[in-house]
Scaffold this motif. Structure first.
Motif, PDB file in Angstrom:
ATOM      1  N   ARG A  33       0.848  -1.186   0.000  1.00  0.00           N
ATOM      2  CA  ARG A  33       0.000   0.000   0.000  1.00  0.00           C
ATOM      3  C   ARG A  33       0.888   1.243   0.000  1.00  0.00           C
ATOM      4  O   ARG A  33       1.862   1.315   0.743  1.00  0.00           O
ATOM      5  CB  ARG A  33      -0.914   0.010   1.224  1.00  0.00           C
ATOM      6  N   PHE A  34       0.542   2.209  -0.836  1.00  0.00           N
ATOM      7  CA  PHE A  34       1.342   3.418  -0.948  1.00  0.00           C
ATOM      8  C   PHE A  34       1.174   4.293   0.289  1.00  0.00           C
ATOM      9  O   PHE A  34       0.086   4.384   0.862  1.00  0.00           O
ATOM     10  CB  PHE A  34       0.938   4.220  -2.190  1.00  0.00           C
ATOM     11  N   GLN A  35       2.251   4.919   0.679  1.00  0.00           N
ATOM     12  CA  GLN A  35       2.210   5.907   1.747  1.00  0.00           C
ATOM     13  C   GLN A  35       1.810   7.257   1.143  1.00  0.00           C
ATOM     14  O   GLN A  35       1.759   7.410  -0.082  1.00  0.00           O
ATOM     15  CB  GLN A  35       3.573   6.004   2.428  1.00  0.00           C
ATOM     16  N   LYS A  36       1.564   8.251   1.982  1.00  0.00           N
ATOM     17  CA  LYS A  36       1.168   9.558   1.463  1.00  0.00           C
ATOM     18  C   LYS A  36       1.583  10.668   2.400  1.00  0.00           C
ATOM     19  O   LYS A  36       1.771  10.453   3.604  1.00  0.00           O
ATOM     20  CB  LYS A  36      -0.343   9.619   1.242  1.00  0.00           C
ATOM     21  N   SER A  37       1.740  11.838   1.822  1.00  0.00           N
ATOM     22  CA  SER A  37       1.945  13.026   2.635  1.00  0.00           C
ATOM     23  C   SER A  37       0.634  13.389   3.315  1.00  0.00           C
ATOM     24  O   SER A  37      -0.445  12.978   2.860  1.00  0.00           O
ATOM     25  CB  SER A  37       2.438  14.188   1.763  1.00  0.00           C
ATOM     26  N   ALA A  38       0.734  14.187   4.360  1.00  0.00           N
ATOM     27  CA  ALA A  38      -0.438  14.448   5.194  1.00  0.00           C
ATOM     28  C   ALA A  38      -1.595  15.070   4.421  1.00  0.00           C
ATOM     29  O   ALA A  38      -2.761  14.785   4.698  1.00  0.00           O
ATOM     30  CB  ALA A  38      -0.037  15.356   6.353  1.00  0.00           C
TER      31      ALA A  38
END
Length: 200
Positions: A33-38
């Motif tokens: 699963r991709f991470q993301k900026s806030a």
């Protein structure tokens, strides 16, 4: 009709996988699963993930491990450049040669007035992908992607390629505008080698 004066050769082009391919020609990998900026909405991450997943599965060379089998892998793997022994062991047990991690870093959605009082949405997204070799535990390939990279007018005519009347539609357009970049990256990371065989 002219008759060939030399023997006719039939050339067959065989697609060969890289050295890490299995006997069936599959390169087994997991896509985390991709991470993301806030500030990035979850819906944008989902759209990017789905496009990247499709790019891998469309290429029959890849055997993509089911996501449910990867959920047990520690989430911190996505945030580091080198795998620990525990992560390597877990991925090896699943048969993975590579693991794909990504992070969506930008999702700017704008709006402007269209004709007859309508609203037109546009989006600029940016994300990165890293491919980790399970055998070594280190990053072998990495790249950043953006539909705004080198194309400041990417969204002007975006309505011709999708529905830009909603934010979700604008995001879908932006994601698809990065698809060629992803294809090029995969061609570099996993080149297909050819061998010509002649039969008289």
């Amino acid at each position: 009709m002219l008759t060939p004066t030399r023997p006719l050769f039939f050339l067959f082009f065989y697609l060969l996988t890289t050295a890490t391919a299995s006997a069936q020609g599959d390169i087994a990998l997991g896509i985390l699963r991709f991470q993301k900026s806030a500030q990035v909405p979850d819906s944008v991450v989902t759209a990017v993930e789905q496009m990247v997943y499709t790019k891998f599965t469309d290429r029959k060379r890849f055997k993509v491990i089911e996501r449910s089998q990867l959920d047990a892998i520690h989430a911190e793997l996505a945030a580091q450049d080198v795998m620990g022994v525990e992560q390597k062991t877990a991925l090896t047990s699943l048969g993975a040669s590579y693991v794909v991690v990504g992070q969506v870093t930008q999702a700017d959605i704008g709006r402007s007035a269209g004709s007859q009082g309508s609203t037109i949405f546009s989006a600029v997204i940016s994300y990165g992908i890293r491919i980790i070799d399970v055998s070594t535990g280190s990053v072998t390939y990495s790249e950043s992607f953006s539909n705004g990279r080198g194309n400041p007018f990417a969204n002007i005519f975006s309505g011709f390629n999708g529905d830009n009347s909603t934010p979700a539609g604008a995001v879908d357009i932006a994601v698809q505008q990065t698809a060629k970049q992803v294809n090029s990256f995969l061609n570099t990371a996993f080149p297909v080698q050819g061998r010509l065989v002649s039969i008289e």
